[in-house]
Design a protein around this motif. Structure first.
Motif, PDB file in Angstrom:
ATOM      1  N   VAL A 132       1.034  -1.224  -0.180  1.00  5.95           N
ATOM      2  CA  VAL A 132      -0.107  -0.029  -0.006  1.00  5.95           C
ATOM      3  C   VAL A 132       0.782   1.294   0.034  1.00  5.95           C
ATOM      4  CG1 VAL A 132      -1.747  -1.284   1.150  1.00  5.95           C
ATOM      5  CG2 VAL A 132      -0.256   0.120   2.512  1.00  5.95           C
ATOM      6  N   PRO A 133       0.444   2.408  -0.411  1.00  5.47           N
ATOM      7  CA  PRO A 133       1.237   3.676  -0.253  1.00  5.47           C
ATOM      8  C   PRO A 133       1.574   3.818   1.152  1.00  5.47           C
ATOM      9  CG  PRO A 133      -0.905   3.871  -1.850  1.00  5.47           C
ATOM     10  CD  PRO A 133      -1.100   2.591  -1.021  1.00  5.47           C
ATOM     11  N   ALA A 134       2.646   4.305   1.132  1.00  2.94           N
ATOM     12  CA  ALA A 134       2.977   4.749   2.621  1.00  2.94           C
ATOM     13  C   ALA A 134       2.180   5.640   3.424  1.00  2.94           C
ATOM     14  CB  ALA A 134       4.567   5.083   2.555  1.00  2.94           C
ATOM     15  N   PRO A 135       1.741   6.900   2.788  1.00  3.92           N
ATOM     16  CA  PRO A 135       0.832   7.668   3.941  1.00  3.92           C
ATOM     17  C   PRO A 135      -0.523   6.802   3.927  1.00  3.92           C
ATOM     18  CG  PRO A 135       1.373   8.524   1.598  1.00  3.92           C
ATOM     19  CD  PRO A 135       1.981   7.220   1.442  1.00  3.92           C
ATOM     20  N   ALA A 136      -0.792   5.738   3.448  1.00  2.00           N
ATOM     21  CA  ALA A 136      -2.213   4.916   3.841  1.00  2.00           C
ATOM     22  C   ALA A 136      -2.174   4.318   5.201  1.00  2.00           C
ATOM     23  CB  ALA A 136      -2.387   4.054   2.938  1.00  2.00           C
ATOM     24  N   LEU A 137      -0.685   4.060   5.750  1.00  2.00           N
ATOM     25  CA  LEU A 137      -0.382   3.640   7.042  1.00  2.00           C
ATOM     26  C   LEU A 137      -0.467   4.491   8.140  1.00  2.00           C
ATOM     27  CD1 LEU A 137       0.436   0.838   8.369  1.00  2.00           C
ATOM     28  CD2 LEU A 137       2.689   1.675   8.226  1.00  2.00           C
ATOM     29  N   VAL A 138      -1.541   4.402   9.127  1.00  2.00           N
ATOM     30  CA  VAL A 138      -1.541   5.188  10.083  1.00  2.00           C
ATOM     31  C   VAL A 138      -1.077   4.669  11.389  1.00  2.00           C
ATOM     32  CG1 VAL A 138      -3.253   6.396  11.723  1.00  2.00           C
ATOM     33  CG2 VAL A 138      -3.679   6.102   9.166  1.00  2.00           C
ATOM     34  N   THR A 139      -0.054   5.425  11.849  1.00  2.00           N
ATOM     35  CA  THR A 139       0.703   4.955  13.246  1.00  2.00           C
ATOM     36  C   THR A 139       0.286   5.950  14.293  1.00  2.00           C
ATOM     37  OG1 THR A 139       2.390   4.015  11.892  1.00  2.00           O
ATOM     38  CG2 THR A 139       2.750   4.565  14.163  1.00  2.00           C
ATOM     39  N   SER A 140      -0.042   5.169  15.392  1.00  2.00           N
ATOM     40  CA  SER A 140      -0.546   6.379  16.642  1.00  2.00           C
ATOM     41  C   SER A 140      -0.236   5.429  17.927  1.00  2.00           C
ATOM     42  CB  SER A 140      -1.906   6.837  16.526  1.00  2.00           C
ATOM     43  OG  SER A 140      -2.747   5.528  16.552  1.00  2.00           O
ATOM     44  N   CYS A 182      -2.507   1.003  11.570  1.00  2.37           N
ATOM     45  CA  CYS A 182      -3.818   0.539  11.059  1.00  2.37           C
ATOM     46  C   CYS A 182      -3.751   1.097   9.547  1.00  2.37           C
ATOM     47  CB  CYS A 182      -5.124   0.962  11.830  1.00  2.37           C
ATOM     48  SG  CYS A 182      -5.434   2.621  12.031  1.00  2.37           S
ATOM     49  N   VAL A 183      -4.777   0.519   8.822  1.00  2.00           N
ATOM     50  CA  VAL A 183      -5.237   1.320   7.562  1.00  2.00           C
ATOM     51  C   VAL A 183      -6.655   1.503   7.432  1.00  2.00           C
ATOM     52  CG1 VAL A 183      -3.117   0.465   6.113  1.00  2.00           C
ATOM     53  CG2 VAL A 183      -5.228  -0.908   6.320  1.00  2.00           C
ATOM     54  N   PHE A 184      -7.088   2.475   6.674  1.00  2.00           N
ATOM     55  CA  PHE A 184      -8.743   2.514   6.543  1.00  2.00           C
ATOM     56  C   PHE A 184      -8.833   2.086   5.049  1.00  2.00           C
ATOM     57  CE2 PHE A 184      -7.648   5.187  10.269  1.00  2.00           C
ATOM     58  CZ  PHE A 184      -8.627   5.058  11.036  1.00  2.00           C
ATOM     59  N   VAL A 185      -9.937   1.165   4.931  1.00  2.00           N
ATOM     60  CA  VAL A 185     -10.293   0.901   3.677  1.00  2.00           C
ATOM     61  C   VAL A 185     -11.936   1.347   3.518  1.00  2.00           C
ATOM     62  CG1 VAL A 185      -8.776  -1.052   3.601  1.00  2.00           C
ATOM     63  CG2 VAL A 185     -11.305  -1.191   4.661  1.00  2.00           C
ATOM     64  N   ARG A 186     -12.401   1.305   2.227  1.00  2.00           N
ATOM     65  CA  ARG A 186     -13.597   1.793   1.920  1.00  2.00           C
ATOM     66  C   ARG A 186     -14.339   0.628   1.444  1.00  2.00           C
ATOM     67  NH1 ARG A 186     -14.564   6.033  -2.780  1.00  2.00           N
ATOM     68  NH2 ARG A 186     -13.826   4.409  -4.051  1.00  2.00           N
ATOM     69  N   GLN A 199     -16.075   3.990   5.748  1.00  2.00           N
ATOM     70  CA  GLN A 199     -14.573   3.699   6.073  1.00  2.00           C
ATOM     71  C   GLN A 199     -14.523   2.739   7.178  1.00  2.00           C
ATOM     72  OE1 GLN A 199     -12.696   7.776   6.227  1.00  2.00           O
ATOM     73  NE2 GLN A 199     -12.092   7.099   8.151  1.00  2.00           N
ATOM     74  N   VAL A 200     -13.721   1.720   6.822  1.00  2.00           N
ATOM     75  CA  VAL A 200     -13.379   0.897   7.681  1.00  2.00           C
ATOM     76  C   VAL A 200     -12.087   0.700   8.283  1.00  2.00           C
ATOM     77  CG1 VAL A 200     -13.705  -1.754   8.248  1.00  2.00           C
ATOM     78  CG2 VAL A 200     -15.278  -0.647   6.820  1.00  2.00           C
ATOM     79  N   ARG A 201     -11.812   0.485   9.613  1.00  2.00           N
ATOM     80  CA  ARG A 201     -10.375   0.448  10.072  1.00  2.00           C
ATOM     81  C   ARG A 201     -10.042  -0.978  10.244  1.00  2.00           C
ATOM     82  NH1 ARG A 201      -8.172  -0.008  14.909  1.00  2.00           N
ATOM     83  NH2 ARG A 201     -10.206  -0.198  15.785  1.00  2.00           N
ATOM     84  N   LEU A 202      -8.598  -1.189   9.917  1.00  2.00           N
ATOM     85  CA  LEU A 202      -8.028  -2.504   9.952  1.00  2.00           C
ATOM     86  C   LEU A 202      -6.603  -2.425  10.567  1.00  2.00           C
ATOM     87  CD1 LEU A 202      -9.003  -3.954   6.419  1.00  2.00           C
ATOM     88  CD2 LEU A 202     -10.196  -4.227   8.443  1.00  2.00           C
ATOM     89  N   ASP A 203      -6.393  -3.266  11.651  1.00  2.00           N
ATOM     90  CA  ASP A 203      -5.163  -3.202  12.187  1.00  2.00           C
ATOM     91  C   ASP A 203      -4.063  -3.738  11.301  1.00  2.00           C
ATOM     92  OD1 ASP A 203      -6.286  -2.362  14.547  1.00  2.00           O
ATOM     93  OD2 ASP A 203      -6.529  -4.383  15.425  1.00  2.00           O
ATOM     94  N   ALA A 204      -2.978  -2.990  11.163  1.00  2.00           N
ATOM     95  CA  ALA A 204      -1.932  -3.617  10.379  1.00  2.00           C
ATOM     96  C   ALA A 204      -0.637  -3.764  10.844  1.00  2.00           C
ATOM     97  CB  ALA A 204      -1.767  -2.473   9.041  1.00  2.00           C
ATOM     98  N   THR A 205       0.258  -4.488  10.480  1.00  2.00           N
ATOM     99  CA  THR A 205       1.440  -4.610  10.977  1.00  2.00           C
ATOM    100  C   THR A 205       2.592  -4.401   9.592  1.00  2.00           C
ATOM    101  OG1 THR A 205       0.990  -6.213  12.425  1.00  2.00           O
ATOM    102  CG2 THR A 205       3.597  -6.147  11.893  1.00  2.00           C
ATOM    103  N   ALA A 206       3.271  -3.353   9.853  1.00  2.00           N
ATOM    104  CA  ALA A 206       4.493  -2.941   8.714  1.00  2.00           C
ATOM    105  C   ALA A 206       5.501  -3.961   8.803  1.00  2.00           C
ATOM    106  CB  ALA A 206       4.654  -1.420   8.958  1.00  2.00           C
ATOM    107  N   PHE A 207       6.103  -4.239   7.526  1.00  2.00           N
ATOM    108  CA  PHE A 207       7.010  -5.080   7.675  1.00  2.00           C
ATOM    109  C   PHE A 207       8.516  -4.309   6.823  1.00  2.00           C
ATOM    110  CE2 PHE A 207       3.882  -8.236   8.050  1.00  2.00           C
ATOM    111  CZ  PHE A 207       4.569  -9.287   8.679  1.00  2.00           C
ATOM    112  N   VAL A 208       8.226  -3.884   5.722  1.00  2.00           N
ATOM    113  CA  VAL A 208       9.329  -3.078   4.984  1.00  2.00           C
ATOM    114  C   VAL A 208       8.751  -1.913   4.369  1.00  2.00           C
ATOM    115  CG1 VAL A 208       9.283  -4.763   3.166  1.00  2.00           C
ATOM    116  CG2 VAL A 208      11.542  -3.393   3.692  1.00  2.00           C
TER     117      VAL A 208
END
Length: 358
Positions: free
Chosen positions: A297-305, A310-314, A319-328
């Motif tokens: 996914v584009p780097a700006p789509a990954l939200v870190t707080s 997480c990422v948000f999808v349509r 608008q649905v929030r999904l937990d995400a783990t970044a690898f590289v």
């Protein structure tokens, strides 16, 4: 009639002057109102299709390199005329490499702890005798594994002497240190200063310069510029490899150390043949196979707080929030693991919005 016409001119003049003064103010108010209306328009989010990660994930990095100085190799005590030279710039010199034929004798490189500094004969003992025996055994000769020069050692010495062209080798009584050239390390030749037809180089004069070697290599972010010449004594990494990433330089795998930020000792030896001598920054890649459940996914789509990533999808216009783990991260994208579905579009939310994953 004339009196009325004269009375109206002052009135018209005053009206014209007033309009000339007020008009710019009205125009400024209108422009300000338009600007405020434009600023109040909420930026619209951007949606981008998520792509399933397949094949190898290739992350470009830079490799910062530090080099040793060239290694000078001095001549032992030689006598005679140089008749042949067997090595040239770029050739690898290892234990047993023939260097030159001088006075009819082929002089070989000997990788030993220190140079031989005395003739060795029957009854001699010491570390230099043990080094000689090891050197002879490496040539396939039957020398004993003891620090004493005995009859077996002498037989091996005579066989070696015959193989390199020593006159009357079958009757020599001792090993001559001039038969070999001390080699401190196995490296390619940078320069050689031995000329066919000239007298043997003087003892102690430099006859070979062995090529510089990579003494340190660290991972840097792609595009990193090297520090100014001589500005640092030690290189500092600015990137690291994940446990599943392999470092490739020139298409060859190079081993990393346990920190995953530096090339290992074995890898440093390999680098000398993969990059040009003296190169301060080399292009490299970190490669790892994509796994099931990984998405790009584009780097700006990954939200870190504070609540995590997480990422948000349509989905279904929601608008649905999904937990995400970044690898590289790879060139403006990021590889994540999330509960995405084929056809999902991730949302790049405006930076003006305060977004959290909690």
């Amino acid at each position: 009639m004339q009196t009325t016409r004269r009375a109206s001119w002052p009135v018209l003049t005053m009206i014209g002057v007033g309009a000339w003064i007020v008009a710019p103010f009205i125009a400024l108010c209108l422009l300000t109102a338009q600007a405020l209306n434009a600023a109040s328009v909420e930026p619209r989010p951007v949606v981008v299709a998520a792509e399933h990660a397949v094949g190898d994930l290739n992350r470009p990095v830079a490799l910062g390199l530090q080099w040793s100085d060239p290694l000078p190799i001095p001549a032992p005590e030689w006598a005679g005329i140089v008749q042949e030279v067997y090595v040239s710039a770029g050739d690898a010199v290892v234990d047993g490499t023939p260097i030159a034929r001088i006075g009819s004798i082929r002089r070989l490189a000997a990788l030993t702890s220190y140079p031989f500094d005395r003739p060795l004969a029957l009854g001699d003992t010491g570390e230099d005798v043990a080094m000689l025996s090891s050197f002879l055994r490496a040539r396939g000769l039957d020398a004993p594994d003891v620090p004493t020069f005995d009859e077996r050692t002498l037989a091996a010495v005579r066989s070696y002497a015959a193989s390199i062209g020593v006159p009357e080798a079958g009757s020599v009584a001792a090993f001559d240190p001039g038969w070999v050239m001390f080699l401190l390390a196995e490296r390619p030749v940078a320069t050689i200063d031995v000329v066919i037809g000239s007298s043997a180089p003087a003892q102690g004069s430099v006859v070979l310069q062995l090529a510089p070697q990579v003494v340190d290599a660290v991972l840097w972010e792609d595009g990193t510029q090297p520090p100014a010449e001589g500005s640092v004594e030690h290189l500092t990494p600015s990137a690291s490899a994940s446990p599943t990433e392999a470092l490739l330089v020139g298409g060859q795998t190079v081993a990393l150390d346990e920190t995953r930020t530096r090339v290992s000792a074995d890898g440093l030896d390999a680098l000398a043949s993969l990059v040009a001598a003296g190169t301060s920054v080399a292009a490299a890649n970190l490669i790892q196979p994509a796994e099931d459940g990984q998405w790009v996914v584009p780097a700006p789509a990954l939200v870190t707080s504070e609540g995590g990533s997480c990422v948000f999808v349509r989905r279904d216009d929601k608008q649905v929030r999904l937990d995400a783990t970044a690898f590289v991260s790879i060139s403006g994208t990021v590889v994540i693991e999330a509960d995405l579905r084929p056809g999902d579009e991730v949302i790049i939310l405006p930076v003006t919005q305060r977004i959290t994953c909690g």
